[in-house]
Scaffold this motif. Structure first.
Motif, PDB file in Angstrom:
ATOM      1  N   ASP A  54     -89.045  28.000 -31.898  1.00  0.00           N
ATOM      2  CA  ASP A  54     -89.100  27.103 -31.086  1.00  0.00           C
ATOM      3  C   ASP A  54     -88.255  25.816 -31.794  1.00  0.00           C
ATOM      4  O   ASP A  54     -87.540  24.893 -31.059  1.00  0.00           O
ATOM      5  CB  ASP A  54     -90.601  26.349 -30.269  1.00  0.00           C
ATOM      6  CG  ASP A  54     -91.167  26.610 -29.572  1.00  0.00           C
ATOM      7  OD1 ASP A  54     -89.830  27.750 -29.052  1.00  0.00           O
ATOM      8  OD2 ASP A  54     -92.081  27.458 -29.707  1.00  0.00           O
ATOM      9  N   ASN A  55     -88.105  25.921 -32.830  1.00  0.00           N
ATOM     10  CA  ASN A  55     -87.109  24.900 -33.754  1.00  0.00           C
ATOM     11  C   ASN A  55     -85.780  24.647 -33.637  1.00  0.00           C
ATOM     12  O   ASN A  55     -84.957  23.705 -33.689  1.00  0.00           O
ATOM     13  CB  ASN A  55     -87.702  24.717 -35.053  1.00  0.00           C
ATOM     14  CG  ASN A  55     -89.228  23.766 -35.573  1.00  0.00           C
ATOM     15  OD1 ASN A  55     -89.480  23.150 -34.553  1.00  0.00           O
ATOM     16  ND2 ASN A  55     -89.493  23.774 -36.992  1.00  0.00           N
ATOM     17  N   ARG A  57     -84.840  26.667 -30.998  1.00  0.00           N
ATOM     18  CA  ARG A  57     -84.299  26.165 -29.474  1.00  0.00           C
ATOM     19  C   ARG A  57     -84.493  24.372 -29.123  1.00  0.00           C
ATOM     20  O   ARG A  57     -83.527  24.374 -28.475  1.00  0.00           O
ATOM     21  CB  ARG A  57     -85.321  26.851 -28.731  1.00  0.00           C
ATOM     22  CG  ARG A  57     -85.282  28.367 -28.887  1.00  0.00           C
ATOM     23  CD  ARG A  57     -86.687  28.745 -27.828  1.00  0.00           C
ATOM     24  NE  ARG A  57     -86.620  28.569 -26.799  1.00  0.00           N
ATOM     25  CZ  ARG A  57     -87.744  29.055 -26.065  1.00  0.00           C
ATOM     26  NH1 ARG A  57     -88.825  28.545 -25.945  1.00  0.00           N
ATOM     27  NH2 ARG A  57     -87.890  28.495 -24.880  1.00  0.00           N
ATOM     28  N   THR A  58     -84.944  24.226 -30.277  1.00  0.00           N
ATOM     29  CA  THR A  58     -85.017  22.434 -29.952  1.00  0.00           C
ATOM     30  C   THR A  58     -83.893  21.925 -30.105  1.00  0.00           C
ATOM     31  O   THR A  58     -83.070  20.527 -29.889  1.00  0.00           O
ATOM     32  CB  THR A  58     -85.737  21.265 -30.155  1.00  0.00           C
ATOM     33  OG1 THR A  58     -87.128  21.966 -30.119  1.00  0.00           O
ATOM     34  CG2 THR A  58     -86.507  20.655 -30.337  1.00  0.00           C
ATOM     35  N   ARG A  67     -82.162  21.624 -21.669  1.00  0.00           N
ATOM     36  CA  ARG A  67     -83.482  21.542 -21.726  1.00  0.00           C
ATOM     37  C   ARG A  67     -83.726  22.700 -23.026  1.00  0.00           C
ATOM     38  O   ARG A  67     -83.329  23.559 -23.033  1.00  0.00           O
ATOM     39  CB  ARG A  67     -85.117  22.086 -20.843  1.00  0.00           C
ATOM     40  CG  ARG A  67     -84.847  20.698 -19.306  1.00  0.00           C
ATOM     41  CD  ARG A  67     -85.661  21.628 -18.554  1.00  0.00           C
ATOM     42  NE  ARG A  67     -85.508  22.724 -18.248  1.00  0.00           N
ATOM     43  CZ  ARG A  67     -86.468  23.829 -17.974  1.00  0.00           C
ATOM     44  NH1 ARG A  67     -87.560  23.242 -17.984  1.00  0.00           N
ATOM     45  NH2 ARG A  67     -86.345  24.544 -17.559  1.00  0.00           N
ATOM     46  N   MET A  68     -85.109  22.161 -23.700  1.00  0.00           N
ATOM     47  CA  MET A  68     -85.483  23.735 -24.805  1.00  0.00           C
ATOM     48  C   MET A  68     -85.734  25.144 -24.438  1.00  0.00           C
ATOM     49  O   MET A  68     -85.067  26.000 -24.532  1.00  0.00           O
ATOM     50  CB  MET A  68     -86.114  22.911 -25.898  1.00  0.00           C
ATOM     51  CG  MET A  68     -86.369  24.077 -26.728  1.00  0.00           C
ATOM     52  SD  MET A  68     -87.942  24.966 -26.285  1.00  0.00           S
ATOM     53  CE  MET A  68     -89.103  24.440 -27.210  1.00  0.00           C
TER      54      MET A  68
END
Length: 350
Positions: A54-55, A57-58, A67-68
């Motif tokens: 997720d990091n 993607r962010t 958007r992430m």
């Protein structure tokens, strides 16, 4: 800033169009976000690993826009393209995929095999930097346009925002490959309004191999699913598959983790330095060698010497790391290259 990267010994490193240098911080980040969850809590690493992805993607959303939730890891651009194509529903009389003859060949291979899904593949001749080339190709039977933002063998930039606009007006799904531009040219996924982006962190993003990605804000239903495409990957009910509510639907089966941990450090490093700063440095170094206007070009100097063998011999003797495509030499200057590097290359080319 060059001291932030793992620079190999020897002469100028000019292969960022192929594999950018990893940041030195990647070693510590890899230990923290990959090895430590595995060794400190064996068997219970997945929540921390998912956080690490997720990091990733962010970080992509912060650099490229959007958007992430609309970013999904992919092993490479070829896999990303197939995932997107497999999620499209063909309309009667609209089934062609069109891309330039100058596109990365691997994407052409994917498009050829997509004929087994009902598509027809067409290679577009003509100048990919000329919007008229694309407009003429957008016939009523075209379903998908695949455009390279920067072409790897020429460094030519396509007018992707204009291509996406024309495609949108004609009901054509537009996909832009940013593998050769992410990290060296400014990208705004939302402003372009393409239907999807695909890319890699290996090159100008200095993220290492295996960390590709796609961005797609549309609710497609890809064929190549797995448990990580599920709304709840840990539900484990074989009778009930539900697509994830965001781009994770493109994820597939058990994912790799290590490549995305490495790539996150690269993306953040490039973001911290600033793409505009890197581009200005790139242009300044190229100007020591090739003064003509670089507008409409990416970060790679694609140079055709009069005597390519003699020029390659000189570059190799000077310790330069570069590559060749046909009669063209590819030379890329990143933030970790110096004026001295450019001087060496200029002497060799002369």
């Amino acid at each position: 800033m060059r001291d932030m990267f793992e620079k190999p010994p020897g002469g100028p490193y000019l292969l960022s169009h192929s594999a950018g240098l990893l940041p030195k911080a990647a070693r510590g980040d890899f230990e923290t976000h990959f090895f430590t969850p595995w060794t400190a809590n064996p068997g219970e690493s997945w929540p921390l690993w998912i956080d690490a992805i997720d990091n990733f993607r962010t970080a992509l959303a912060g650099l490229l826009g959007g958007r992430m939730a609309d970013y999904c890891p992919q092993p490479n651009v070829s896999a990303a393209l197939f995932a997107l194509l497999s999620g499209l529903s063909l309309e009667k009389g609209r089934d062609r995929i069109v891309m330039s003859v100058q596109a990365f060949p691997s994407l052409g291979f994917v498009a050829q095999q997509a004929e087994r899904l009902g598509f027809r593949f067409e290679i577009l001749e003509g100048d990919p930097a000329d919007i008229a080339t694309w407009e003429a190709a957008m016939a009523p039977d075209v379903a998908v346009i695949v455009a390279m933002h920067v072409h790897s063998n020429t460094s030519v930039v396509s007018p992707v925002a204009e291509i996406a606009s024309l495609a949108r007006a004609r009901g054509i799904f537009s996909i832009v490959d940013v593998a050769q531009s992410a990290g060296i040219l400014s990208i705004d996924a939302m402003a372009w309004q393409a239907d999807a982006l695909i890319g890699s962190c290996l090159k100008w993003l200095c993220g290492g191999p295996g960390a590709g990605f796609l961005w797609c804000p549309h609710d497609l239903k890809p064929l190549n699913v797995g448990w990580f495409s599920h709304e709840n990957p840990f539900e484990f009910n074989i009778r009930d598959f539900r697509y994830a509510p965001d781009a994770r639907r493109f994820w597939g089966g058990t994912p790799s983790v290590a490549p995305y941990v490495l790539a996150t450090t690269g993306i953040r490093t490039i973001s911290d330095i600033g793409v505009e700063t890197i581009l200005r440095h790139n242009r300044a170094l190229i100007a020591q060698i090739d003064p003509p206007d670089r507008s409409g070009k990416g970060g790679t100097l694609c140079y055709k010497p009069m005597d390519i063998e003699k020029t390659m011999t000189a570059l190799t003797a000077a310790g330069c790391r570069f590559d060749r495509r046909g009669e063209t030499l590819r030379l890329s200057f990143h933030i970790y290259n110096t004026e001295q590097d450019a001087d060496i290359v200029a002497r060799c080319l002369a």
